[in-house]
Design an enzyme around this catalytic site. Structure first.
Site, PDB file in Angstrom:
ATOM      1  CG  ASP A  46      -3.478  -6.053  11.946  1.00 54.64           C
ATOM      2  OD1 ASP A  46      -3.549  -7.182  12.452  1.00 54.64           O
ATOM      3  OD2 ASP A  46      -2.649  -5.200  12.309  1.00 54.64           O
ATOM      4  N   GLY A  47      -5.914  -5.981   8.026  1.00 56.63           N
ATOM      5  CA  GLY A  47      -7.049  -5.623   7.164  1.00 56.63           C
ATOM      6  C   GLY A  47      -7.836  -6.870   6.764  1.00 56.63           C
TER       7      GLY A  47
HETATM    8  P1  NAP Z   1      -6.034  -0.233   5.607  1.00 59.22           P
HETATM    9  O1  NAP Z   1      -5.274   0.284   4.473  1.00 59.22           O
HETATM   10  O2  NAP Z   1      -6.675  -1.597   5.559  1.00 59.22           O
HETATM   11  O3  NAP Z   1      -5.149  -0.182   6.962  1.00 59.22           O
HETATM   12  C1  NAP Z   1      -4.271   0.855   7.219  1.00 59.22           C
HETATM   13  C2  NAP Z   1      -3.144   0.322   8.092  1.00 59.22           C
HETATM   14  O4  NAP Z   1      -3.609   0.174   9.435  1.00 59.22           O
HETATM   15  C3  NAP Z   1      -2.605  -1.049   7.652  1.00 59.22           C
HETATM   16  O5  NAP Z   1      -1.202  -1.002   7.738  1.00 59.22           O
HETATM   17  C4  NAP Z   1      -3.206  -1.996   8.685  1.00 59.22           C
HETATM   18  O6  NAP Z   1      -2.396  -3.151   8.910  1.00 59.22           O
HETATM   19  C5  NAP Z   1      -3.196  -1.110   9.914  1.00 59.22           C
HETATM   20  N1  NAP Z   1      -4.124  -1.502  10.997  1.00 59.22           N
HETATM   21  C6  NAP Z   1      -5.398  -1.953  10.931  1.00 59.22           C
HETATM   22  N2  NAP Z   1      -5.899  -2.174  12.158  1.00 59.22           N
HETATM   23  C7  NAP Z   1      -4.896  -1.861  13.031  1.00 59.22           C
HETATM   24  C8  NAP Z   1      -4.786  -1.894  14.444  1.00 59.22           C
HETATM   25  N3  NAP Z   1      -5.800  -2.273  15.215  1.00 59.22           N
HETATM   26  N4  NAP Z   1      -3.607  -1.515  15.001  1.00 59.22           N
HETATM   27  C9  NAP Z   1      -2.558  -1.113  14.248  1.00 59.22           C
HETATM   28  N5  NAP Z   1      -2.595  -1.065  12.907  1.00 59.22           N
HETATM   29  C10 NAP Z   1      -3.769  -1.427  12.303  1.00 59.22           C
HETATM   30  O7  NAP Z   1      -7.117   0.890   5.951  1.00 59.22           O
HETATM   31  P2  NAP Z   1      -8.687   0.938   5.953  1.00 59.22           P
HETATM   32  O8  NAP Z   1      -9.293  -0.284   5.307  1.00 59.22           O
HETATM   33  O9  NAP Z   1      -9.055   2.283   5.449  1.00 59.22           O
HETATM   34  O10 NAP Z   1      -9.018   0.885   7.528  1.00 59.22           O
HETATM   35  C11 NAP Z   1      -8.750  -0.221   8.359  1.00 59.22           C
HETATM   36  C12 NAP Z   1      -8.165   0.276   9.654  1.00 59.22           C
HETATM   37  O11 NAP Z   1      -6.902   0.872   9.404  1.00 59.22           O
HETATM   38  C13 NAP Z   1      -8.995   1.369  10.324  1.00 59.22           C
HETATM   39  O12 NAP Z   1      -9.915   0.783  11.200  1.00 59.22           O
HETATM   40  C14 NAP Z   1      -7.965   2.228  11.040  1.00 59.22           C
HETATM   41  O13 NAP Z   1      -7.767   1.890  12.403  1.00 59.22           O
HETATM   42  C15 NAP Z   1      -6.653   1.945  10.298  1.00 59.22           C
HETATM   43  N6  NAP Z   1      -6.291   3.165   9.557  1.00 59.22           N
HETATM   44  C16 NAP Z   1      -5.440   4.027  10.154  1.00 59.22           C
HETATM   45  C17 NAP Z   1      -5.120   5.226   9.547  1.00 59.22           C
HETATM   46  C18 NAP Z   1      -4.176   6.176  10.204  1.00 59.22           C
HETATM   47  O14 NAP Z   1      -3.514   5.753  11.165  1.00 59.22           O
HETATM   48  N7  NAP Z   1      -4.118   7.401   9.767  1.00 59.22           N
HETATM   49  C19 NAP Z   1      -5.664   5.561   8.316  1.00 59.22           C
HETATM   50  C20 NAP Z   1      -6.520   4.659   7.712  1.00 59.22           C
HETATM   51  C21 NAP Z   1      -6.857   3.455   8.369  1.00 59.22           C
HETATM   52  P3  NAP Z   1      -2.228  -4.331   7.816  1.00 59.22           P
HETATM   53  O15 NAP Z   1      -1.243  -3.798   6.820  1.00 59.22           O
HETATM   54  O16 NAP Z   1      -1.677  -5.476   8.630  1.00 59.22           O
HETATM   55  O17 NAP Z   1      -3.573  -4.620   7.216  1.00 59.22           O
END
Ligand code: NAP
Length: 268
Positions: A46-47
């Site tokens: 997804d990232g």
């Molecule tokens: P990241 O390390 O790229 O992503 C964190 C995780 O969130 C990865 O496992 C990613 O999946 C998953 N993810 C991304 N979009 C999602 C969605 N719409 N539904 C379910 N899972 C999803 O983190 P980042 O670059 O800092 O941020 C990218 C996105 O990750 C943010 O927009 C946020 O929604 C999510 N995130 C969530 C948390 C949390 O839940 N505490 C923390 C940080 C970020 P893949 O492994 O397939 O890439």
């Protein structure tokens, strides 16, 4: 058809990308065009798709995305790495059809009245890293609450399974044109009060956050932006949408089940 391929750099992904390029080169009318593509194929997670979305966000109205996952089934990735043959055949055998999902428009207004616009696929959060964030929250220009806590997160329906879900927000089907606001560790006692539950606003409504802080952090799909001297931030559903190629598109609740509960075969 002008095609761009965006991918991460892990070994499994690079093998899939090489195979995909070979298959596409055999198709008539394919031009690899990373600048002005009609179709963006992402290979990774997804990232990877989120990064590709931001790379092409100015052209989002004329692009269809296709996500190939090289790990688990993602929320923006439909195809398995081993199915790229099926995917490339499907791309050329039929009229294009898309699934369209809402995007979040963020308008940051500075004290000087300058406006900066951002587009998010998942969410945008307003946070303070140290010290409490104090902010007034307005819905449609009417004061809703005075917030005190770590921050607030506004998410799209497709983003509802990301950061929003970890904050206790609801999972929302992406065909609904709605934005959700979830609190991040709000302070609630006899002096300070917030609603303390996530809210979902209607398609024509908007949320305004007026932070009472000289500086704070705003995130857009996880990317950090340090903000100084902001007057307010307006959040609304964008006129733009993200379009995914519909063929092979996975049923939303199947993705949710596969990601958070685990596969089951029981049928009614
Ligand atoms: P990241 O390390 O790229 O992503 C964190 C995780 O969130 C990865 O496992 C990613 O999946 C998953 N993810 C991304 N979009 C999602 C969605 N719409 N539904 C379910 N899972 C999803 O983190 P980042 O670059 O800092 O941020 C990218 C996105 O990750 C943010 O927009 C946020 O929604 C999510 N995130 C969530 C948390 C949390 O839940 N505490 C923390 C940080 C970020 P893949 O492994 O397939 O890439």
């Amino acid at each position: 058809m002008r095609i761009a391929i965006a991918h991460n750099t892990n070994d499994k992904t690079l093998k899939v990308v090489a195979h995909l390029k070979t298959l596409l080169q055999k198709k008539d009318g394919v031009v690899f065009d990373a600048k002005y593509p009609d179709v963006v194929i992402t290979v990774g997670g997804d990232g990877t798709l989120i990064n590709a979305f931001h790379r092409y966000e100015n052209q989002v109205s004329s692009i269809r995305f296709i996500g190939i996952h090289t790990g688990h089934l993602g929320f923006y990735t439909d195809w398995r790495g081993q199915d790229v043959g099926k995917m490339t055949d499907a791309l050329f055998l039929r009229e294009p059809e898309s699934a369209k999902y809402p995007l979040l428009e963020i308008e940051l207004v500075t004290e000087a009245g300058e406006k900066k616009r951002f587009l998010a696929l998942n969410e945008s959060a307003v946070k303070r890293v140290s010290h409490t964030l104090e902010a007034d929250v307005y819905i449609d220009d009417q004061l809703f609450e005075n917030f005190r806590g770590d921050g607030l997160c506004i998410s799209t329906p497709t983003g509802s399974t990301g950061y929003n879900k970890s904050l206790g927000g609801a999972v929302i089907h992406p065909q609904l044109k709605a934005l959700q606001m979830a609190e991040i560790a709000s302070i609630n006692n006899r002096v300070f009060r917030t609603l303390s539950s996530p809210i979902v606003i209607a398609p024509d409504q908007w949320i305004t956050i007026v932070p009472n802080a000289d500086h704070f952090v705003m995130t857009v799909d996880g990317k950090r932006i340090d903000v100084r001297n902001a007057k307010k931030i307006n959040y609304r559903i964008s006129n733009k949408v993200i379009r995914f190629d519909r063929f092979g598109h996975t049923h939303f609740w199947s993705r949710v089940q596969s990601a958070f509960i685990g596969e089951r075969n029981d049928k009614l």
